[in-house]
Motif scaffolding. Structure first.
Motif, PDB file in Angstrom:
ATOM      1  N   ASP A 100       0.810  -1.217   0.000  1.00  0.00           N
ATOM      2  CA  ASP A 100       0.000   0.000   0.000  1.00  0.00           C
ATOM      3  C   ASP A 100       0.847   1.273   0.000  1.00  0.00           C
ATOM      4  N   ASP A 101       1.991   1.258   0.679  1.00  0.00           N
ATOM      5  CA  ASP A 101       2.829   2.463   0.743  1.00  0.00           C
ATOM      6  C   ASP A 101       3.363   2.847  -0.644  1.00  0.00           C
ATOM      7  N   THR A 102       3.804   1.870  -1.406  1.00  0.00           N
ATOM      8  CA  THR A 102       4.314   2.152  -2.752  1.00  0.00           C
ATOM      9  C   THR A 102       3.175   2.623  -3.652  1.00  0.00           C
ATOM     10  N   ALA A 103       2.010   2.004  -3.543  1.00  0.00           N
ATOM     11  CA  ALA A 103       0.854   2.425  -4.342  1.00  0.00           C
ATOM     12  C   ALA A 103       0.468   3.866  -4.007  1.00  0.00           C
ATOM     13  N   ALA A 104       0.499   4.221  -2.736  1.00  0.00           N
ATOM     14  CA  ALA A 104       0.174   5.592  -2.324  1.00  0.00           C
ATOM     15  C   ALA A 104       1.211   6.574  -2.849  1.00  0.00           C
ATOM     16  N   GLU A 105       2.476   6.182  -2.831  1.00  0.00           N
ATOM     17  CA  GLU A 105       3.532   7.055  -3.360  1.00  0.00           C
ATOM     18  C   GLU A 105       3.377   7.247  -4.869  1.00  0.00           C
ATOM     19  N   LEU A 106       3.012   6.182  -5.573  1.00  0.00           N
ATOM     20  CA  LEU A 106       2.786   6.296  -7.013  1.00  0.00           C
ATOM     21  C   LEU A 106       1.620   7.245  -7.307  1.00  0.00           C
ATOM     22  N   THR A 107       0.557   7.148  -6.529  1.00  0.00           N
ATOM     23  CA  THR A 107      -0.593   8.036  -6.705  1.00  0.00           C
ATOM     24  C   THR A 107      -0.193   9.477  -6.396  1.00  0.00           C
ATOM     25  N   SER A 108       0.630   9.666  -5.398  1.00  0.00           N
ATOM     26  CA  SER A 108       1.112  11.011  -5.060  1.00  0.00           C
ATOM     27  C   SER A 108       1.966  11.595  -6.186  1.00  0.00           C
ATOM     28  N   LEU A 109       2.793  10.755  -6.801  1.00  0.00           N
ATOM     29  CA  LEU A 109       3.687  11.208  -7.880  1.00  0.00           C
ATOM     30  C   LEU A 109       2.965  11.403  -9.212  1.00  0.00           C
ATOM     31  N   LEU A 110       2.081  10.455  -9.560  1.00  0.00           N
ATOM     32  CA  LEU A 110       1.508  10.406 -10.909  1.00  0.00           C
ATOM     33  C   LEU A 110       0.011  10.671 -10.975  1.00  0.00           C
ATOM     34  N   GLY A 111      -0.634  10.828  -9.844  1.00  0.00           N
ATOM     35  CA  GLY A 111      -2.075  11.003  -9.836  1.00  0.00           C
ATOM     36  C   GLY A 111      -2.777   9.662  -9.723  1.00  0.00           C
ATOM     37  N   ALA A 112      -4.078   9.709  -9.701  1.00  0.00           N
ATOM     38  CA  ALA A 112      -4.874   8.485  -9.555  1.00  0.00           C
ATOM     39  C   ALA A 112      -4.607   7.544 -10.728  1.00  0.00           C
ATOM     40  N   PRO A 113      -4.524   6.261 -10.451  1.00  0.00           N
ATOM     41  CA  PRO A 113      -4.278   5.309 -11.547  1.00  0.00           C
ATOM     42  C   PRO A 113      -5.497   5.183 -12.446  1.00  0.00           C
ATOM     43  N   MET A 114      -5.227   4.799 -13.687  1.00  0.00           N
ATOM     44  CA  MET A 114      -6.296   4.543 -14.652  1.00  0.00           C
ATOM     45  C   MET A 114      -6.763   3.102 -14.487  1.00  0.00           C
ATOM     46  N   ALA A 115      -8.044   2.889 -14.704  1.00  0.00           N
ATOM     47  CA  ALA A 115      -8.557   1.524 -14.742  1.00  0.00           C
ATOM     48  C   ALA A 115      -8.232   0.970 -16.120  1.00  0.00           C
ATOM     49  N   PRO A 116      -7.721  -0.245 -16.194  1.00  0.00           N
ATOM     50  CA  PRO A 116      -7.388  -0.808 -17.511  1.00  0.00           C
ATOM     51  C   PRO A 116      -8.624  -1.043 -18.361  1.00  0.00           C
ATOM     52  N   LEU A 117      -8.423  -0.908 -19.657  1.00  0.00           N
ATOM     53  CA  LEU A 117      -9.498  -1.189 -20.609  1.00  0.00           C
ATOM     54  C   LEU A 117      -9.644  -2.692 -20.747  1.00  0.00           C
ATOM     55  N   PRO A 118     -10.871  -3.185 -20.865  1.00  0.00           N
ATOM     56  CA  PRO A 118     -11.031  -4.635 -21.048  1.00  0.00           C
ATOM     57  C   PRO A 118     -10.417  -5.073 -22.373  1.00  0.00           C
ATOM     58  N   ALA A 119      -9.944  -6.283 -22.402  1.00  0.00           N
ATOM     59  CA  ALA A 119      -9.368  -6.840 -23.634  1.00  0.00           C
ATOM     60  C   ALA A 119     -10.461  -6.920 -24.685  1.00  0.00           C
TER      61      ALA A 119
END
Length: 186
Positions: free
Chosen positions: A131-150
């Motif tokens: 969770d800490d790395t995910a939170a740092e990534l969100t802090s650096l890059l903004g909210a993650p995108m949900a992947p598009l379905p195949a």
């Protein structure tokens, strides 16, 4: 007696030259510089998180650098194309900076490079999700995108392939029969 001593000395000398002449294969070992999450992000083409669906080891594991294939279902993408599934290659052994220790069902944070099959390694930051790395990534890059379905296969695509095979077999049989007939007429 002198002849035997001379032969022995020449044999030892020839053996020493032979051993020195043959080169040992290059050794490889993984040695990672300590890096931070911002550095991992900077060097990666794709940053995401997901679950490892399948791990396929290389057929020939005689080299620690042989590629293991990981099929990963992404659930979040911070950087790169927001696709639902990625195929990633990494060395089979951590001795060659491979992702040894990551297996089917593991949730990971992925820092990978490339565009076809992605490549990831132990020094690039890819490891088990936290969770800490995910939170740092969100802090650096903004909210993650949900992947598009195949994308789903086009309706009837399997039928088209089956018909192509049937037609090819019929044409091949016709050509073979014509060749045999032509050969008999001569």
């Amino acid at each position: 007696m002198r002849f035997k001593a001379l032969v022995l000395i020449l044999s030892v000398l020839a053996g020493a030259v032979g051993i020195a002449w043959v080169q040992a294969p290059a050794a490889s070992a993984c040695s990672c510089a300590v890096s931070t999450v911002p550095e991992f992000v900077e060097f990666a083409d794709v940053v995401g998180s997901g679950t490892v669906r399948r791990v396929t080891p290389p057929a020939d594991q005689s080299s620690s650098a042989a590629a293991t294939t990981y099929l990963v279902d992404l659930d979040a993408v911070w950087k790169g194309p927001a696709v639902a599934e990625v195929r990633m290659l990494s060395a089979v052994s951590s001795a060659s900076c491979g992702l040894e220790g990551i297996g089917q069902g593991d949730r990971i944070i992925l820092f990978a490079n490339g565009s076809g099959p992605l490549e990831a390694n132990l020094c690039g930051g890819t490891w088990l999700y936290d969770d800490d790395t995910a939170a740092e990534l969100t802090s650096l890059l903004g909210a993650p995108m949900a992947p598009l379905p195949a994308p789903a296969p086009a309706p009837g695509a399997a039928d088209l392939t089956a018909w192509t095979i049937v037609v090819a077999l019929i044409l091949g049989a016709g050509v073979a029969a014509g060749a045999v007939r032509y050969g008999l007429d001569r």
